[in-house]
Structure formats: C-alpha cells, structure tokens
Design a protein around this motif. Sequence first.
Motif, PDB file in Angstrom:
ATOM      1  N   UNK A  46     -84.968  40.686 -77.498  1.00 15.37           N
ATOM      2  CA  UNK A  46     -84.789  41.416 -78.762  1.00 15.37           C
ATOM      3  C   UNK A  46     -84.037  40.568 -79.774  1.00 15.37           C
ATOM      4  N   UNK A  47     -83.052  39.847 -79.337  1.00 18.35           N
ATOM      5  CA  UNK A  47     -82.260  39.002 -80.238  1.00 18.35           C
ATOM      6  C   UNK A  47     -83.105  37.857 -80.783  1.00 18.35           C
ATOM      7  N   UNK A  48     -83.919  37.216 -79.923  1.00 24.74           N
ATOM      8  CA  UNK A  48     -84.785  36.120 -80.375  1.00 24.74           C
ATOM      9  C   UNK A  48     -85.838  36.621 -81.341  1.00 24.74           C
ATOM     10  N   UNK A  49     -86.411  37.791 -81.069  1.00 28.74           N
ATOM     11  CA  UNK A  49     -87.421  38.371 -81.959  1.00 28.74           C
ATOM     12  C   UNK A  49     -86.808  38.711 -83.313  1.00 28.74           C
ATOM     13  N   UNK A  50     -85.601  39.267 -83.301  1.00 35.11           N
ATOM     14  CA  UNK A  50     -84.924  39.611 -84.558  1.00 35.11           C
ATOM     15  C   UNK A  50     -84.615  38.358 -85.368  1.00 35.11           C
ATOM     16  N   UNK A  51     -84.156  37.302 -84.690  1.00 36.46           N
ATOM     17  CA  UNK A  51     -83.833  36.049 -85.371  1.00 36.46           C
ATOM     18  C   UNK A  51     -85.095  35.397 -85.941  1.00 36.46           C
ATOM     19  N   UNK A  52     -86.192  35.481 -85.200  1.00 34.11           N
ATOM     20  CA  UNK A  52     -87.461  34.913 -85.674  1.00 34.11           C
ATOM     21  C   UNK A  52     -87.963  35.674 -86.899  1.00 34.11           C
ATOM     22  N   UNK A  53     -87.836  37.002 -86.878  1.00 32.25           N
ATOM     23  CA  UNK A  53     -88.262  37.814 -88.018  1.00 32.25           C
ATOM     24  C   UNK A  53     -87.430  37.488 -89.259  1.00 32.25           C
ATOM     25  N   UNK A  54     -86.143  37.239 -89.073  1.00 32.44           N
ATOM     26  CA  UNK A  54     -85.277  36.866 -90.195  1.00 32.44           C
ATOM     27  C   UNK A  54     -85.676  35.515 -90.777  1.00 32.44           C
ATOM     28  N   UNK A  55     -86.041  34.569 -89.904  1.00 30.27           N
ATOM     29  CA  UNK A  55     -86.463  33.245 -90.361  1.00 30.27           C
ATOM     30  C   UNK A  55     -87.739  33.337 -91.197  1.00 30.27           C
ATOM     31  N   UNK A  56     -88.701  34.148 -90.729  1.00 31.13           N
ATOM     32  CA  UNK A  56     -89.958  34.320 -91.467  1.00 31.13           C
ATOM     33  C   UNK A  56     -89.699  34.985 -92.810  1.00 31.13           C
ATOM     34  N   UNK A  57     -88.849  36.024 -92.811  1.00 32.72           N
ATOM     35  CA  UNK A  57     -88.530  36.730 -94.056  1.00 32.72           C
ATOM     36  C   UNK A  57     -87.856  35.805 -95.053  1.00 32.72           C
ATOM     37  N   UNK A  58     -86.951  34.954 -94.574  1.00 31.79           N
ATOM     38  CA  UNK A  58     -86.260  34.007 -95.446  1.00 31.79           C
ATOM     39  C   UNK A  58     -87.238  32.967 -95.995  1.00 31.79           C
ATOM     40  N   UNK A  59     -88.177  32.533 -95.151  1.00 30.37           N
ATOM     41  CA  UNK A  59     -89.185  31.568 -95.585  1.00 30.37           C
ATOM     42  C   UNK A  59     -90.065  32.149 -96.685  1.00 30.37           C
ATOM     43  N   UNK A  60     -90.496  33.408 -96.494  1.00 30.14           N
ATOM     44  CA  UNK A  60     -91.344  34.071 -97.496  1.00 30.14           C
ATOM     45  C   UNK A  60     -90.598  34.211 -98.813  1.00 30.14           C
ATOM     46  N   UNK A  61     -89.314  34.581 -98.738  1.00 30.87           N
ATOM     47  CA  UNK A  61     -88.511  34.771 -99.947  1.00 30.87           C
ATOM     48  C   UNK A  61     -88.293  33.460-100.694  1.00 30.87           C
ATOM     49  N   UNK A  62     -88.070  32.383 -99.963  1.00 32.66           N
ATOM     50  CA  UNK A  62     -87.765  31.093-100.588  1.00 32.66           C
ATOM     51  C   UNK A  62     -88.998  30.400-101.151  1.00 32.66           C
ATOM     52  N   UNK A  64     -92.364  31.915-101.296  1.00 33.07           N
ATOM     53  CA  UNK A  64     -93.418  32.766-101.821  1.00 33.07           C
ATOM     54  C   UNK A  64     -94.653  32.762-100.960  1.00 33.07           C
ATOM     55  N   UNK A  65     -94.625  32.053 -99.844  1.00 36.26           N
ATOM     56  CA  UNK A  65     -95.783  31.984 -98.954  1.00 36.26           C
ATOM     57  C   UNK A  65     -95.909  33.274 -98.153  1.00 36.26           C
ATOM     58  N   UNK A  66     -97.112  33.522 -97.628  1.00 34.54           N
ATOM     59  CA  UNK A  66     -97.323  34.660 -96.749  1.00 34.54           C
ATOM     60  C   UNK A  66     -96.627  34.407 -95.419  1.00 34.54           C
ATOM     61  N   UNK A  67     -96.396  35.485 -94.678  1.00 31.20           N
ATOM     62  CA  UNK A  67     -95.677  35.346 -93.413  1.00 31.20           C
ATOM     63  C   UNK A  67     -96.415  34.441 -92.435  1.00 31.20           C
ATOM     64  N   UNK A  68     -97.765  34.452 -92.491  1.00 29.69           N
ATOM     65  CA  UNK A  68     -98.530  33.620 -91.560  1.00 29.69           C
ATOM     66  C   UNK A  68     -98.457  32.147 -91.919  1.00 29.69           C
ATOM     67  N   UNK A  69     -98.159  31.840 -93.178  1.00 31.93           N
ATOM     68  CA  UNK A  69     -98.167  30.442 -93.640  1.00 31.93           C
ATOM     69  C   UNK A  69     -96.765  29.851 -93.544  1.00 31.93           C
ATOM     70  N   UNK A  73     -98.100  25.229 -96.630  1.00 28.96           N
ATOM     71  CA  UNK A  73     -98.972  24.124 -97.043  1.00 28.96           C
ATOM     72  C   UNK A  73     -99.869  24.515 -98.204  1.00 28.96           C
ATOM     73  N   UNK A  74    -100.966  25.224 -97.932  1.00 29.27           N
ATOM     74  CA  UNK A  74    -101.882  25.630 -99.004  1.00 29.27           C
ATOM     75  C   UNK A  74    -102.281  27.075 -98.813  1.00 29.27           C
ATOM     76  N   UNK A 123     -95.454  24.296-100.840  1.00 29.73           N
ATOM     77  CA  UNK A 123     -94.246  25.040-101.170  1.00 29.73           C
ATOM     78  C   UNK A 123     -94.042  25.310-102.646  1.00 29.73           C
ATOM     79  N   UNK A 124     -94.952  24.860-103.488  1.00 33.63           N
ATOM     80  CA  UNK A 124     -94.811  25.075-104.938  1.00 33.63           C
ATOM     81  C   UNK A 124     -95.936  25.972-105.441  1.00 33.63           C
TER      82      UNK A 124
END
Length: 203
Positions: A46-62, A64-69, A73-74, A123-124
């Motif tokens: 549960x802790x690893x899954x929560x941490x992974x979800x936070x990383x994806x959310x932070x990546x999307x926010x920073x 603008x990419x979709x969660x799968x990307x 890249x493109x 990333x742009x």
Amino acid sequence: MAQDQPNGEKSKLIEQATGKAELSYSYWAAKSGEYKSTPEAKLLSEEEARRRAQEISRHVEQTGASAWNTAGTFEERGVSMDWVKVTLEEIVKGSEIQAGSVRLEVACVHSCSGEAHQWLVRGRKRAGFELEAELHLRQPGTEAAVGTLRVTQASSDDLDELVVSWKQSKEADVSVKRASIEPAAQKAVISHLEALLERIKAR
C-alpha cells in the motif's frame, strides 16, 4: 580425390568449431539458447502504491503529460472547436477597432471552424491551429451589428498571411469602408489569435 588434412590442422578446426571459449561461435550460440525465466510479478505494498501514485501525479502536474506518458516524450491532443470558439470569444469580445472616424467593437464570435491541437514534445507544450471565423461588430453602447468581419486562412504557423474581409450590414446606421477597417482589423485579429495560441498551449 581430396587429400587428407594434416592432423594438426584438423584438430585446430575441430577446436574452433566445438570450443567453449568466450570468443567462439559455439559459446555464444549456446548462451543464446539458454532458457531465461520471466521475472516473477511483485505486488506493490500500500505504501509503495501510494508513493507511485504521488510520483505520477507530480509528473502530470509538472509536465502536463498524461499519466501514461511518464517519459514525457511525445503526445498529441486534439482541442475541441467548441472550446476554441468560447475561448476566442472571451479574448475578442468588447475589443475595439478604429475604422477611420468610426469606432467599433467585437460583439461576438458568430462562427469558428477548423482544427486546433496541443502537443507535448520532450516535456514542453506546443500548440497550433488552422481556423476560419466570423466576428460580428457593433458600435460601443449599441446592440445591433454594423457588419461581419470574416477571417480566413488563419494558420498559427504564419498569422501574417491571414485574410480579413468586411461585409457591412444593410441595416447599419453608419458607413464603414473596407479600406479603412480591414487593415486595422487584421492587426487586431493577429494579436487576438496569438493570445488564443497561448491559451491552447497552456490548457
């Protein structure tokens, strides 16, 4: 009839063909044929899954990419024309155009067609569009349209090449000549479309 090879030379050929040294063909052929087991799947805690979800959310926010990307890249995203029309109207409504001695303002975006896209490249964010639109113009403080400003060949790659044409309403109380409004309108429309491009890029 072929002559027998000397014993020394024959033994070297056999050694090259069957040898197990790291540089021999037989070694690499054998290595490539070895069975490689598939790594066993591991369930995340549960802790690893929560941490992974936070990383994806932070990546999307920073980025603008979709969660799968996750590599950022493109990615290409279509932008609906309904959104483009509403956004363009937010930008242009109430803006003024001086046509000789007559001052006009944009009443509304009567129509907007074409296509618009947003891309994520390394990333742009980038954006682009090909549009046509019709804007209704009126005198400030009035409701009745004085005429229609038609915008064609509006490409984000070369906005200077867009075409603006004016058609006055038969019921208009003032006379607005094409020669006085079209050059001023073109400059204003280019500025508005540059703002639209930034809004598409930022959405």
